[in-house]
Design a protein around this motif. Structure first.
Motif, PDB file in Angstrom:
ATOM      1  N   GLY A   1      -5.709   7.961   6.943  1.00  0.00           N
ATOM      2  CA  GLY A   1      -5.411   6.571   7.254  1.00  0.00           C
ATOM      3  C   GLY A   1      -6.567   5.601   7.092  1.00  0.00           C
ATOM      4  N   CYS A   2      -7.704   6.053   6.568  1.00  0.00           N
ATOM      5  CA  CYS A   2      -8.861   5.152   6.431  1.00  0.00           C
ATOM      6  C   CYS A   2      -8.647   4.127   5.312  1.00  0.00           C
ATOM      7  CB  CYS A   2     -10.143   5.943   6.196  1.00  0.00           C
ATOM      8  SG  CYS A   2     -10.137   6.833   4.627  1.00  0.00           S
ATOM      9  N   GLY A   3      -7.729   4.433   4.392  1.00  0.00           N
ATOM     10  CA  GLY A   3      -7.437   3.463   3.319  1.00  0.00           C
ATOM     11  C   GLY A   3      -7.787   3.942   1.916  1.00  0.00           C
ATOM     12  N   LYS A   4      -7.968   5.253   1.734  1.00  0.00           N
ATOM     13  CA  LYS A   4      -8.333   5.798   0.411  1.00  0.00           C
ATOM     14  C   LYS A   4      -7.344   5.389  -0.679  1.00  0.00           C
ATOM     15  CE  LYS A   4      -8.042   9.981   2.033  1.00  0.00           C
ATOM     16  NZ  LYS A   4      -7.846   9.625   3.446  1.00  0.00           N
ATOM     17  N   SER A   5      -6.066   5.664  -0.433  1.00  0.00           N
ATOM     18  CA  SER A   5      -5.064   5.426  -1.482  1.00  0.00           C
ATOM     19  C   SER A   5      -4.956   3.938  -1.792  1.00  0.00           C
ATOM     20  CB  SER A   5      -3.710   5.996  -1.063  1.00  0.00           C
ATOM     21  OG  SER A   5      -3.846   7.367  -0.752  1.00  0.00           O
ATOM     22  N   THR A   6      -5.023   3.119  -0.745  1.00  0.00           N
ATOM     23  CA  THR A   6      -4.967   1.659  -0.906  1.00  0.00           C
ATOM     24  C   THR A   6      -6.121   1.174  -1.781  1.00  0.00           C
ATOM     25  OG1 THR A   6      -4.026   1.483   1.312  1.00  0.00           O
ATOM     26  CG2 THR A   6      -4.979  -0.525   0.389  1.00  0.00           C
TER      27      THR A   6
ATOM     28  N   ARG B   1      -3.259   3.627  11.574  1.00  0.00           N
ATOM     29  CA  ARG B   1      -2.802   3.165  10.256  1.00  0.00           C
ATOM     30  C   ARG B   1      -1.860   4.186   9.623  1.00  0.00           C
ATOM     31  NH1 ARG B   1      -8.501   1.171   7.553  1.00  0.00           N
ATOM     32  NH2 ARG B   1      -8.824  -0.683   8.851  1.00  0.00           N
TER      33      ARG B   1
ATOM     34  N   ARG C   1       1.927   3.554   8.449  1.00  0.00           N
ATOM     35  CA  ARG C   1       2.320   3.825   7.061  1.00  0.00           C
ATOM     36  C   ARG C   1       3.545   4.739   7.014  1.00  0.00           C
ATOM     37  NH1 ARG C   1      -1.830   7.492   4.522  1.00  0.00           N
ATOM     38  NH2 ARG C   1      -0.813   8.857   6.018  1.00  0.00           N
TER      39      ARG C   1
ATOM     40  N   GLY D   1     -12.661  -3.308   8.265  1.00  0.00           N
ATOM     41  CA  GLY D   1     -12.309  -4.706   7.963  1.00  0.00           C
ATOM     42  C   GLY D   1     -10.987  -4.839   7.228  1.00  0.00           C
TER      43      GLY D   1
ATOM     44  N   VAL E   1      -8.387  -5.239   4.019  1.00  0.00           N
ATOM     45  CA  VAL E   1      -8.250  -4.547   2.738  1.00  0.00           C
ATOM     46  C   VAL E   1      -9.105  -5.247   1.675  1.00  0.00           C
ATOM     47  CG1 VAL E   1      -6.622  -4.020   0.863  1.00  0.00           C
ATOM     48  CG2 VAL E   1      -5.975  -3.584   3.241  1.00  0.00           C
TER      49      VAL E   1
ATOM     50  N   ILE F   1     -13.021  -4.877   2.187  1.00  0.00           N
ATOM     51  CA  ILE F   1     -13.439  -3.513   1.842  1.00  0.00           C
ATOM     52  C   ILE F   1     -13.443  -3.357   0.312  1.00  0.00           C
ATOM     53  CG2 ILE F   1     -12.834  -1.053   2.027  1.00  0.00           C
ATOM     54  CD1 ILE F   1     -11.413  -1.879   4.741  1.00  0.00           C
TER      55      ILE F   1
HETATM   56  N1  LIG Z   1      -8.269  -2.299   5.818  1.00  0.00           N
HETATM   57  C1  LIG Z   1      -7.041  -2.084   6.268  1.00  0.00           C
HETATM   58  N2  LIG Z   1      -6.589  -2.741   7.345  1.00  0.00           N
HETATM   59  C2  LIG Z   1      -5.347  -2.514   7.829  1.00  0.00           C
HETATM   60  N3  LIG Z   1      -4.469  -1.649   7.297  1.00  0.00           N
HETATM   61  C3  LIG Z   1      -4.873  -0.943   6.221  1.00  0.00           C
HETATM   62  C4  LIG Z   1      -6.154  -1.109   5.652  1.00  0.00           C
HETATM   63  N4  LIG Z   1      -6.270  -0.295   4.591  1.00  0.00           N
HETATM   64  C5  LIG Z   1      -5.109   0.362   4.501  1.00  0.00           C
HETATM   65  N5  LIG Z   1      -4.246  -0.026   5.462  1.00  0.00           N
HETATM   66  C6  LIG Z   1      -2.887   0.480   5.717  1.00  0.00           C
HETATM   67  O1  LIG Z   1      -3.069   1.672   6.472  1.00  0.00           O
HETATM   68  C7  LIG Z   1      -2.206   2.697   6.016  1.00  0.00           C
HETATM   69  C8  LIG Z   1      -3.057   3.879   5.539  1.00  0.00           C
HETATM   70  O2  LIG Z   1      -3.717   3.520   4.326  1.00  0.00           O
HETATM   71  P1  LIG Z   1      -3.831   4.585   3.139  1.00  0.00           P
HETATM   72  O3  LIG Z   1      -4.428   3.870   1.980  1.00  0.00           O
HETATM   73  O4  LIG Z   1      -2.518   5.242   2.933  1.00  0.00           O
HETATM   74  O5  LIG Z   1      -4.888   5.602   3.784  1.00  0.00           O
HETATM   75  P2  LIG Z   1      -5.307   7.069   3.311  1.00  0.00           P
HETATM   76  O6  LIG Z   1      -4.886   7.193   1.874  1.00  0.00           O
HETATM   77  O7  LIG Z   1      -6.791   7.099   3.489  1.00  0.00           O
HETATM   78  O8  LIG Z   1      -4.637   8.039   4.237  1.00  0.00           O
HETATM   79  C9  LIG Z   1      -1.337   2.078   4.925  1.00  0.00           C
HETATM   80  O9  LIG Z   1      -0.113   1.670   5.511  1.00  0.00           O
HETATM   81  C10 LIG Z   1      -2.146   0.891   4.464  1.00  0.00           C
HETATM   82  O10 LIG Z   1      -1.324  -0.130   3.988  1.00  0.00           O
END
Ligand SMILES: Nc1ncnc2c1ncn2[C@@H]1O[C@H](COP(=O)(O)OP(=O)(O)O)[C@@H](O)[C@H]1O
Ligand SMILES: [Mg+2]
Length: 217
Positions: free
Chosen positions: A14-19, A146, A150, A195, A197, A200
């Motif tokens: 949930g840290c935002g890798k895929s995003t 997060r 998601r 912070g 999206v 970052i």
């Molecule tokens: N900086 C951010 N702030 C708030 N929400 C975020 C942020 N980055 C990603 N998200 C949301 O948090 C969730 C997890 O992100 P995701 O990219 O799937 O993480 P990971 O791939 O690291 O598990 C998704 O629903 C995404 O939209």
């Protein structure tokens, strides 16, 4: 020697890798780079089959060593079938998790013997390491929150075996990642992932643009 550029994205659930990986891919494509995106475990048909075994929540009794070997098998296929050939074609390969995930999850969190672990990293990769690794760092509760949001937004995405781990497991993973960054400061960059999206993304782009520029110099 590969001609392309290999960049990996790491960090807790949930840290935002895929995003962030997708945003970097879009940015580099807009700049005219030939980009391939992939992930671990997976990235190939065979690797995706192994991914299913690894993430299935019902496989609660999967042995840490069996887990390590499954990751190694998926990675051997991934490196051979996709990563090396794409790098040889000069592509920019963006990969969601790679060897540092093995160190953080199977090493720091599951406590597998480091010598065994490094062998099981070295053999399937043949020593292929990323030019740049971005560790997206945030507190465990932020990441897990997060991930829960998601999964709720995508009813097809079930909570996986790792998301079910206890909170102190994820704390050890996080610390494992931070230790890697300390050991390999040239390759591995810690990115504050608390912070927005967009903010970052801007921080990440500075690191990415630097290595893209150096690779062409
Ligand atoms: N900086 C951010 N702030 C708030 N929400 C975020 C942020 N980055 C990603 N998200 C949301 O948090 C969730 C997890 O992100 P995701 O990219 O799937 O993480 P990971 O791939 O690291 O598990 C998704 O629903 C995404 O939209
Ligand atoms: Mg992801």
């Amino acid at each position: 020697m590969e001609h392309g550029l290999f960049i990996t994205f790491e960090g807790i659930e949930g840290c935002g890798k895929s995003t962030q990986l997708k945003l970097v891919a879009d940015d580099l494509k807009a700049k005219g780079c030939d980009v391939v995106t992939t992930r671990e475990p997976g990235g190939t048909v065979i690797g995706d089959q192994i991914r299913r075994i690894l993430l299935a929540p019902e496989h609660k009794n999967l042995e840490p060593l069996a887990e390590l070997f499954l990751y190694a098998a998926a990675r051997a296929q991934h490196v051979h079938e996709l990563i090396r050939p794409e790098l040889a074609r000069g592509k920019v390969v963006l990969c969601d998790r790679y060897v540092d995930a093995t160190r953080a999850y199977q090493g720091a969190a599951r406590q597998i013997d480091p010598q065994i672990l490094e062998r099981l990293i070295d053999v399937p990769t043949g020593g292929l390491m990323p030019t740049l690794t971005l560790i997206l760092d945030c507190p465990v509760e932020v990441g897990l929150r997060r991930a829960v949001t998601r999964n709720a937004q995508h009813p097809t995405t079930k909570e996986d075996r790792f998301e079910r781990e206890a909170r102190d497991f994820h704390e050890r993973v996080r610390l494992g990642y931070l230790a890697i960054a300390k050991q390999e400061p040239k390759r591995v960059k810690i990115i504050d992932a608390t912070g927005s999206v967009e903010s970052i993304h801007q921080t990440i782009l500075q690191e990415v643009d630097r290595v893209v520029h150096n690779s062409r110099a």
